[in-house]
Scaffold this active site. Sequence first.
Site, short mmCIF file in Angstrom:
data_model
loop_
_atom_site.label_atom_id
_atom_site.label_comp_id
_atom_site.label_asym_id
_atom_site.label_seq_id
_atom_site.Cartn_x
_atom_site.Cartn_y
_atom_site.Cartn_z
N LYS A 81 0.76 -1.31 -0.18
CA LYS A 81 -0.22 -0.32 -0.03
C LYS A 81 0.67 0.81 -0.03
O LYS A 81 0.53 2.44 -0.49
CB LYS A 81 -0.93 0.33 1.27
CG LYS A 81 -0.31 -0.08 2.49
CD LYS A 81 -1.45 0.15 4.01
CE LYS A 81 -0.88 0.13 5.27
NZ LYS A 81 0.13 1.42 5.01
N ASP A 82 1.99 1.24 0.13
CA ASP A 82 3.07 2.24 0.57
C ASP A 82 3.94 2.28 -0.60
O ASP A 82 4.69 3.54 -1.00
CB ASP A 82 4.12 2.36 2.18
CG ASP A 82 3.59 2.11 3.07
OD1 ASP A 82 1.88 3.11 3.48
OD2 ASP A 82 3.65 1.38 4.08
N ARG A 129 -8.14 8.58 3.35
CA ARG A 129 -9.42 7.57 3.02
C ARG A 129 -10.21 7.23 4.76
O ARG A 129 -11.50 7.37 4.40
CB ARG A 129 -8.66 6.26 2.99
CG ARG A 129 -9.38 4.67 2.51
CD ARG A 129 -8.62 3.60 1.85
NE ARG A 129 -7.68 3.33 3.19
CZ ARG A 129 -8.41 2.90 3.86
NH1 ARG A 129 -9.78 2.54 4.27
NH2 ARG A 129 -7.01 2.56 4.63
N ARG A 130 -9.55 6.88 5.19
CA ARG A 130 -10.49 6.52 6.53
C ARG A 130 -10.97 7.58 6.73
O ARG A 130 -12.17 6.87 7.58
CB ARG A 130 -9.07 5.68 7.55
CG ARG A 130 -8.40 4.52 7.23
CD ARG A 130 -7.02 4.66 8.02
NE ARG A 130 -7.07 3.06 7.70
CZ ARG A 130 -5.83 2.70 8.13
NH1 ARG A 130 -4.71 3.58 9.27
NH2 ARG A 130 -5.12 2.00 7.77
N ARG A 147 0.11 10.32 13.86
CA ARG A 147 1.43 10.28 13.19
C ARG A 147 2.14 9.16 14.10
O ARG A 147 2.14 9.19 15.55
CB ARG A 147 1.73 11.01 12.50
CG ARG A 147 1.64 11.73 11.30
CD ARG A 147 1.58 10.77 10.20
NE ARG A 147 2.35 10.06 10.01
CZ ARG A 147 4.40 10.36 9.39
NH1 ARG A 147 3.84 12.17 9.04
NH2 ARG A 147 5.35 9.98 9.57
N ARG A 153 1.26 4.96 18.87
CA ARG A 153 -0.26 5.31 18.63
C ARG A 153 -0.91 4.61 19.61
O ARG A 153 -2.01 5.75 19.73
CB ARG A 153 -0.34 4.97 16.83
CG ARG A 153 -0.06 5.73 15.01
CD ARG A 153 -0.48 4.76 14.27
NE ARG A 153 0.40 5.64 13.59
CZ ARG A 153 -0.03 6.01 11.73
NH1 ARG A 153 -1.27 5.82 11.86
NH2 ARG A 153 0.52 6.24 11.10
N CYS A 241 -1.03 9.24 -2.43
CA CYS A 241 -0.68 9.25 -0.89
C CYS A 241 -1.88 9.52 -0.55
O CYS A 241 -2.61 10.28 0.81
CB CYS A 241 -0.11 8.86 -0.54
SG CYS A 241 0.00 8.79 1.15
#
Length: 313
Positions: A81-82, A129-130, A147, A153, A241
């Site tokens: 995904k990155d 997106r989230r 972040r 987190r 992104c």
Amino acid sequence: MEKLIIATRKSKLALWQSEYIKAELNKHYPDMEVELKTFSTRADKILDVPLAKIGGKGLFTKELEIALASKEAHIAVHSLKDVPVNFEEGFALAAVTKRFDPRDAFLSEKYEGIHDLPKGAVIGTTSLRRRLELKLLRPDIVLKDLRGNINTRIAKLKDGEYDAIILAATGLQKLQIEDEVKYFKPISTDDMIPSMGQATLGIETLDNKEIIDLVSVLHDKNAHIESTIERDFVRTLEGGCQVPIGVKATILDENSIDVKAIVGMPDGSEYIQEDIVANIEDFENVGKNLAQIFIDQGAKELLARAEKVAFED
């Protein structure tokens, strides 16, 4: 080949992923020495600014590509995904591995799930997106940037900065830290469509036939089909992104594949969403064709507005 060097980031999750690839390679090549070499990427160093504002996906891969180019390493292990959808000349995506759990996950010390949160609850996520998908599920919630690595987190959640946070389920499962939070609940992909390639590992190399052939043993056919569709969809939309795009291809059986996708504004005020079933034999065209359906509905203009808003925030 006597020795293979893997370039990896230093985070616990990146090291887990590289150790996993090392173990898989050792199964196939027991006489080959496999060594991990760690590097810090720009994304690891800048932790107080959303990624979208400092360059997006390539921030996780650039330093590892430099290591490949300078022959300090033979392969780099990335979360797919990155990985940018377009590679610079001379680099190749040599293999994608079997997919782990692709879902996003809800984490909280106080609330069991997203629908149990009180009105105005604070959820931590920096992903655009989230943000879009959370606002569609719960328009009343307050979103706050988040972040840092997984452990950082979770520590912020435990310190009471957030009522809940959203992370990729696979990261917590790999590190076996789901139990560190009272409530860990993966979210159905029907409710939150993941990022392209989420929970798949991508093996990057120089465009070198010997290395590509060597790592081909890691390549998973199903993950290849799913990730090709997802990456083609994003590439055709020209979305990086810094824009809210969710896309998830799921193989249903030997003949068909389901593809869910969403694009929109981070606040959920506008969005386009589709769910199609396609012929698996046509997988090399499915992502592009679905993206065209989105483009015909104004997706590029919508994403341009979303990107502008993201940079203003």
